[in-house]
Design a protein around this motif. Structure first.
Motif, short mmCIF file in Angstrom:
data_model
loop_
_atom_site.label_atom_id
_atom_site.label_comp_id
_atom_site.label_asym_id
_atom_site.label_seq_id
_atom_site.Cartn_x
_atom_site.Cartn_y
_atom_site.Cartn_z
N SER A 1 0.82 -1.21 0.00
CA SER A 1 0.00 0.00 0.00
C SER A 1 0.85 1.25 0.00
CB SER A 1 -0.93 -0.01 1.22
OG SER A 1 -1.76 -1.13 1.19
N ILE A 2 2.00 1.19 0.71
CA ILE A 2 2.83 2.39 0.76
C ILE A 2 3.39 2.72 -0.61
CG2 ILE A 2 5.04 1.26 1.24
CD1 ILE A 2 3.69 4.38 3.01
N ALA A 3 3.59 1.69 -1.45
CA ALA A 3 4.05 1.94 -2.82
C ALA A 3 2.96 2.60 -3.63
CB ALA A 3 4.47 0.63 -3.47
N LEU A 4 1.73 2.23 -3.37
CA LEU A 4 0.62 2.86 -4.07
C LEU A 4 0.54 4.34 -3.75
CD1 LEU A 4 -2.22 0.21 -3.62
CD2 LEU A 4 -0.82 0.60 -5.64
N LEU A 5 0.85 4.67 -2.49
CA LEU A 5 0.70 6.06 -2.06
C LEU A 5 1.89 6.93 -2.48
CD1 LEU A 5 -0.71 5.40 1.49
CD2 LEU A 5 -1.93 6.51 -0.36
N LYS A 6 3.10 6.38 -2.36
CA LYS A 6 4.28 7.22 -2.56
C LYS A 6 5.04 6.90 -3.85
CE LYS A 6 5.01 7.96 2.38
NZ LYS A 6 5.95 7.82 3.52
N GLY A 7 4.91 5.69 -4.35
CA GLY A 7 5.64 5.31 -5.53
C GLY A 7 4.85 5.60 -6.79
N GLU A 8 4.03 4.63 -7.15
CA GLU A 8 3.27 4.78 -8.39
C GLU A 8 2.19 5.85 -8.27
OE1 GLU A 8 0.59 2.01 -11.40
OE2 GLU A 8 1.48 1.19 -9.58
N GLY A 9 1.61 5.99 -7.08
CA GLY A 9 0.54 6.96 -6.90
C GLY A 9 -0.81 6.30 -6.94
N MET A 10 -1.63 6.59 -5.93
CA MET A 10 -2.92 5.93 -5.84
C MET A 10 -3.89 6.46 -6.89
SD MET A 10 -5.55 5.71 -2.61
CE MET A 10 -4.40 4.75 -1.64
N VAL A 11 -3.94 7.78 -7.08
CA VAL A 11 -4.91 8.36 -8.01
C VAL A 11 -4.67 7.89 -9.45
CG1 VAL A 11 -5.81 10.50 -8.97
CG2 VAL A 11 -5.34 10.33 -6.51
N PRO A 12 -3.42 7.95 -9.97
CA PRO A 12 -3.22 7.43 -11.33
C PRO A 12 -3.54 5.96 -11.46
CG PRO A 12 -1.37 8.81 -10.66
CD PRO A 12 -2.19 8.59 -9.44
N ARG A 13 -3.22 5.19 -10.44
CA ARG A 13 -3.52 3.76 -10.49
C ARG A 13 -5.03 3.51 -10.54
NH1 ARG A 13 -1.00 -1.10 -9.23
NH2 ARG A 13 -2.41 -2.72 -8.45
N ILE A 14 -5.79 4.26 -9.73
CA ILE A 14 -7.24 4.11 -9.72
C ILE A 14 -7.82 4.53 -11.07
CG2 ILE A 14 -9.37 4.98 -8.71
CD1 ILE A 14 -7.96 5.08 -6.03
N ALA A 15 -7.32 5.64 -11.61
CA ALA A 15 -7.82 6.13 -12.90
C ALA A 15 -7.58 5.12 -14.00
CB ALA A 15 -7.16 7.47 -13.24
N ARG A 16 -6.36 4.56 -14.07
CA ARG A 16 -6.08 3.56 -15.10
C ARG A 16 -6.90 2.31 -14.89
NH1 ARG A 16 -0.76 5.38 -14.33
NH2 ARG A 16 -0.35 3.62 -12.94
N GLY A 17 -7.09 1.93 -13.63
CA GLY A 17 -7.88 0.74 -13.36
C GLY A 17 -9.33 0.90 -13.75
N MET A 18 -9.90 2.09 -13.51
CA MET A 18 -11.27 2.35 -13.89
C MET A 18 -11.44 2.32 -15.41
SD MET A 18 -13.47 2.70 -11.46
CE MET A 18 -13.43 2.78 -9.67
N LEU A 19 -10.50 2.94 -16.12
CA LEU A 19 -10.58 2.96 -17.57
C LEU A 19 -10.35 1.58 -18.18
CD1 LEU A 19 -8.67 6.30 -18.32
CD2 LEU A 19 -11.14 5.90 -18.36
N GLY A 20 -9.69 0.70 -17.43
CA GLY A 20 -9.44 -0.64 -17.93
C GLY A 20 -10.63 -1.55 -17.89
N SER A 21 -11.70 -1.14 -17.28
CA SER A 21 -12.92 -1.95 -17.19
C SER A 21 -14.09 -1.14 -17.75
CB SER A 21 -13.21 -2.36 -15.74
OG SER A 21 -14.47 -2.97 -15.62
N PRO A 22 -14.66 -1.54 -18.88
CA PRO A 22 -15.80 -0.78 -19.44
C PRO A 22 -16.98 -0.68 -18.47
CG PRO A 22 -14.92 -2.33 -21.06
CD PRO A 22 -14.25 -2.65 -19.75
#
Length: 298
Positions: A3-24
């Protein structure tokens, strides 16, 4: 990935945005949620009339079917109810109230549950046992039943409905936060912070709490949908919001009483709106759970 990588590394918001767009399906559900939220926020500007302003209601327009023209020349797209209120306007105002109650109850339950979960994980011992036994007791009873008993005692009102929903929902957050905090407190970064002499409360809130955010976001989204459905159920039963307050549950209840007379639109349309709202929020919550949990994503 932690989880800490999601927050400080890759970023939670970009990850959520890409994940949402990946599912119609999730993308569509998110768009529906966004449209409904905007419609609720700007309801006074979108609605053709204020359905709860007596100066704008004409009783002679009562019980008109969809696409009917009233005595004032206004076309009622979704018809009118028994008091002559435009159903489209009433649904927008009801959506506004239902969303406000659901979001407020969900946020307050998250705050209370997070505080109790962190307290249980931080203090441990007897305090942990007492809090978790109370959590088990709360989760052992149906949510709607506990809220029903609370409102029977304290009466109707928006504030009372919110407090009742917070009381029955905080336990879900407390259990999740405690479990995550106990796991995170045993990791290397927490041990290093202790060795540096950082106070325990600062470790808990500055280091461990951020790692509790992913499950909190998922649970919060699902509990908002649950709160919206619970408020509609309580209002439908006549013990939630007072009749002077707009609510999807009250609209469904009022229309249900005359459905056998063929006036289906008074209950069916608000019911469909409530179904779409709860269904969309749940889909978004399920997708968030997959995005923020790498094991489920795989």
């Amino acid at each position: 990935m932690t989880s800490i990588a999601l927050l400080k590394g890759e970023g939670m918001v970009p990850r959520i945005a890409r994940g949402m767009l990946g599912s119609p399906k999730a993308t569509l559900a998110f768009i529906v949620c966004l449209v409904l939220i905007l419609a609720a926020v700007f309801a006074p500007m979108i609605a053709p009339q204020n359905p709860y302003d007596l100066n704008e209601i004409d009783f002679f327009d009562a019980k008109l079917p969809p696409m009917s023209e009233g005595y004032n020349g206004m076309t009622y797209i979704l018809g009118t109810d028994g008091q002559g209120r435009d159903m489209f306007s009433a649904m927008l105002y009801g959506l506004r109230t239902s969303l406000a109650v659901g979001v407020t109850a969900g946020v307050l339950a998250m705050v209370v549950g997070t505080a109790m979960g962190l307290l249980a994980a931080y203090r441990g011992g007897a305090i942990d046992s007492v809090i978790m036994r109370f959590v088990d007791l709360m989760l052992g009873f149906p949510t709607i039943l506990v809220a029903l008993m609370i409102l029977v005692v304290f009466g109707q009102g928006v504030d009372k409905v919110i407090l009742a929903l917070v009381f029955v929902q905080w336990a879900y957050f407390a259990r999740a936060v405690r479990a995550t905090a106990l796991v995170e407190s045993g990791k290397e970064y927490a041990e290093a912070a202790r060795c540096l002499g950082i106070p325990a409360w600062r470790i808990m809130f500055a280091h461990i709490l951020p790692n509790c955010l992913p499950p909190l976001i998922v649970i919060g989204t699902i509990q908002v949908a649950s709160a919206i459905a619970a408020e509609a159920t309580l209002s439908f039963l006549g013990i939630g919001l007072p009749i002077t307050q707009p609510s999807l549950g009250l609209l469904i209840s009022n229309g249900y009483q005359v459905m056998l007379a063929g006036l289906y639109w008074m209950s069916v349309y608000p019911g469909l709106l409530l179904l779409v709202l709860v269904f969309s929020v749940n889909i978004v919550g399920d997708r968030l759970r997959e995005i923020l949990n790498p094991r489920l994503a795989q």
